[in-house]
Design a protein around this motif. Structure first.
Motif, PDB file in Angstrom:
ATOM      1  N   UNK A 217      10.275  13.022   3.338  1.00  0.00           N
ATOM      2  CA  UNK A 217      11.489  12.677   3.306  1.00  0.00           C
ATOM      3  C   UNK A 217      11.860  13.289   1.888  1.00  0.00           C
ATOM      4  N   UNK A 218      13.242  13.672   1.876  1.00  0.00           N
ATOM      5  CA  UNK A 218      13.813  14.188   0.471  1.00  0.00           C
ATOM      6  C   UNK A 218      13.846  13.238  -0.666  1.00  0.00           C
ATOM      7  N   UNK A 219      13.272  13.480  -1.937  1.00  0.00           N
ATOM      8  CA  UNK A 219      13.270  12.839  -2.918  1.00  0.00           C
ATOM      9  C   UNK A 219      14.606  12.309  -3.219  1.00  0.00           C
ATOM     10  N   UNK A 220      14.724  10.994  -3.212  1.00  0.00           N
ATOM     11  CA  UNK A 220      16.130  10.249  -3.689  1.00  0.00           C
ATOM     12  C   UNK A 220      16.857  11.149  -5.118  1.00  0.00           C
ATOM     13  N   UNK A 221      16.006  11.443  -6.056  1.00  0.00           N
ATOM     14  CA  UNK A 221      16.258  12.170  -7.127  1.00  0.00           C
ATOM     15  C   UNK A 221      16.655  13.558  -6.941  1.00  0.00           C
ATOM     16  N   UNK A 222      16.405  14.126  -6.000  1.00  0.00           N
ATOM     17  CA  UNK A 222      16.684  15.527  -5.909  1.00  0.00           C
ATOM     18  C   UNK A 222      18.189  15.932  -5.606  1.00  0.00           C
ATOM     19  N   UNK A 223      18.357  17.359  -6.213  1.00  0.00           N
ATOM     20  CA  UNK A 223      19.725  17.671  -6.184  1.00  0.00           C
ATOM     21  C   UNK A 223      20.745  17.419  -4.953  1.00  0.00           C
ATOM     22  N   UNK A 224      19.974  17.717  -3.892  1.00  0.00           N
ATOM     23  CA  UNK A 224      20.699  17.581  -2.594  1.00  0.00           C
ATOM     24  C   UNK A 224      21.024  15.854  -2.365  1.00  0.00           C
ATOM     25  N   UNK A 225      20.050  15.056  -2.603  1.00  0.00           N
ATOM     26  CA  UNK A 225      20.494  13.919  -2.482  1.00  0.00           C
ATOM     27  C   UNK A 225      21.311  13.087  -3.442  1.00  0.00           C
ATOM     28  N   UNK A 226      21.297  13.487  -4.606  1.00  0.00           N
ATOM     29  CA  UNK A 226      22.247  13.418  -5.639  1.00  0.00           C
ATOM     30  C   UNK A 226      23.444  13.813  -5.491  1.00  0.00           C
ATOM     31  N   UNK A 227      23.605  14.900  -4.686  1.00  0.00           N
ATOM     32  CA  UNK A 227      24.978  15.252  -4.395  1.00  0.00           C
ATOM     33  C   UNK A 227      25.681  14.709  -2.969  1.00  0.00           C
ATOM     34  N   UNK A 228      24.766  14.598  -2.172  1.00  0.00           N
ATOM     35  CA  UNK A 228      25.165  14.150  -0.662  1.00  0.00           C
ATOM     36  C   UNK A 228      25.019  12.537  -0.599  1.00  0.00           C
ATOM     37  N   UNK A 229      24.212  11.985  -1.554  1.00  0.00           N
ATOM     38  CA  UNK A 229      23.882  10.365  -1.204  1.00  0.00           C
ATOM     39  C   UNK A 229      25.026   9.597  -1.127  1.00  0.00           C
TER      40      UNK A 229
END
Length: 490
Positions: A367-379
């Protein structure tokens, strides 16, 4: 690597030794899906929106880099070390053929697939080519890259001709490739709901069109065999790989049949073993006690199991899984259900691939890390999708005010129509699918595209690297279960 073939109800290698296919499916790679990749709506409409907002060159860069990071040699090595023997690659026809130029094939798509095949061969991992989205759409759901709620494939000779021709192109290119375990001709066909899911023609009331279904399979198998007599061909049942009773008996060599075996206890809500409140698309809402014995009964009663046992041919459970998104406190229950389900498949000699390998935190091995750049942007957009119910697959999530309003609207519509034979549960489900998954999902696509507007290629690449195996987080409890069974002998 050795070519695989069918001997009785077994898959064997060139020496006649039994081979067990155990692995997973990297859905979200060459066939993107909203709940896997974190965007709303259908893939082909998203690609158009990204092109409009970012420009053609920047949009192409975005999708190329997403695919580069999502599945590459590092993922192949990881799966091989896990003990997997096979990976099922879901493919969208749009990578290989353009709607504006039918019967002409795109080398860019084949080059990407060829590279993955080379990596898999290098590390000894078999590949099943799965045509997950066909031209004209073989079903009306999001996973066939469908944004219209209709399918044209089963009514159109043109789309069927293109389907057969594309498989002949695959056969021409890969007939001598032993790394390819075989060809999964079509993911989750649904021949007789070309008008879309409505309460009176789908689910419990669905009526297969077996003559049309069988004729297409016979034509496609014959066409592939004219070019490639060696590879296994995998055939799925009708109605999303659930129905097999009217399928023709095995009519050619090297045929394997594939069912999809999602169960209520894999998604909840409810404890396992224990009472599960079913919110399945295929049944009315209900409560039922699920345990190992109930799971085994579900497996043995599945038409795919019955068909393959009757005809003494191999069964491959091409998709199954458990979800943990939105029910954090129930993760152990979902995993216990998954553990029991794989134990049953192993006990009965079924081959299997899980759904899904990697996603933004729904049911993936990684799973993508919640702190990853993508999840920070799209979360924040993903949270809005959950509030609106745009990801049809995630029907087990808790209700929200918007979802409640959609239920009330469905009930009001049903009351005005006054047809009591129309199921209340199905009316609610179908309206939610049409309104939320397709219409509202499409409304949200500009918001997703704008998140990347103005970013440089370097910035986009940094964000999309969040999908790389190195930056993803394993669901350790799930991978422990899978490793346990992948280590079993053939």
């Amino acid at each position: 690597m050795q070519f695989l073939s069918v001997s009785g109800n077994q898959i064997v290698d060139a020496n006649g030794d039994k081979v067990r296919l155990r692995g997973t499916c990297p859905g979200g790679w060459m066939n993107m899906e909203d709940f896997i990749n974190g965007y709303p709506g259908a893939e082909h409409t998203l690609r158009a929106e990204m092109k409009s907002v970012l420009g053609a060159a920047r949009a192409e860069f975005f999708f190329d880099r997403l695919l580069d990071h999502f599945f590459n040699e590092s993922d192949v090595i990881y799966l091989k070390r896990m003990g997997a023997t096979v990976v099922r690659l879901p493919l969208n026809f749009r990578h290989f053929e353009d709607e504006r130029a039918p019967f002409q094939y795109n080398e860019k798509g084949f080059a990407r697939l060829n590279q993955v095949l080379k990596w898999c061969e290098r590390h000894g991992l078999y590949v099943i080519l799965d045509l997950h989205a066909v031209a004209g759409w073989q079903n009306v759901h999001w996973h066939s890259d469908n944004a219209s709620r209709i399918n044209l494939f089963w009514e159109s000779a043109h789309y069927q001709d293109r389907f057969v021709a594309l498989w002949q192109e695959f056969a021409r290119r890969y007939r001598d490739e032993a790394v390819v375990a075989g060809y999964n001709l079509m993911n989750e066909p649904c021949v007789n709901n070309y008008r879309g899911d409505v309460p009176w023609n789908i689910y419990r009331n669905y009526q297969p069109d077996w003559p049309r279904f069988n004729a297409l399979y016979r034509r496609a198998v014959t066409a592939v065999r004219e070019i490639d007599p060696k590879h296994i061909i995998f055939l799925e049942g009708d109605c999303y790989s659930l129905l097999f009773a009217g399928m023709d008996a095995p009519f050619a060599d090297n045929l394997v049949y594939s069912s999809h075996n999602y169960t209520s206890c894999g998604f909840g809500p409810g404890s396992y073993p224990g009472v599960i409140r079913s919110q399945s698309a295929k049944t009315e809402e209900s409560e039922e006690y699920w345990d190992l014995a109930r799971q085994e009964k579900a497996f043995l009663d599945h038409e795919g199991t019955v068909f393959t046992q009757r005809h003494n041919v191999p069964l491959w459970v091409g998709e199954f899984g458990s979800a943990y998104n939105g029910a954090t406190q129930e993760i152990p229950d979902r995993l216990r259900a998954m553990d029991d389900q794989i134990a049953i498949l192993e006990r009965h000699g079924a081959h299997w691939t899980t759904w899904n390998y990697k996603d933004v935190g729904v049911m993936g091995m990684l799973t993508l890390d919640e702190a990853s750049p993508y999840m920070q942007l799209v979360g924040d957009l993903i949270r809005k999708k959950e509030m609106l119910g745009t990801d049809d697959w995630m029907h087990w999530l808790p209700m929200t005010p918007v979802k409640d309003a959609a239920v009330q609207l469905a009930d009001q519509i049903r009351a005005v129509i006054g047809d009591e034979e129309q199921s209340q549960a199905y009316t609610r489900r179908c309206l939610s699918q049409n309104l939320m998954c397709f219409f509202v999902g499409s409304l949200m696509q500009p918001a997703y595209a704008k998140l990347f507007k103005g970013l440089s290629e370097s910035q986009i690449d940094h964000i999309l690297a969040s999908f790389s195996r190195e930056q993803c987080t394993p669901n350790q409890a799930l991978t422990d279960i899978l490793q346990k069974y992948m280590a079993y002998p053939a």
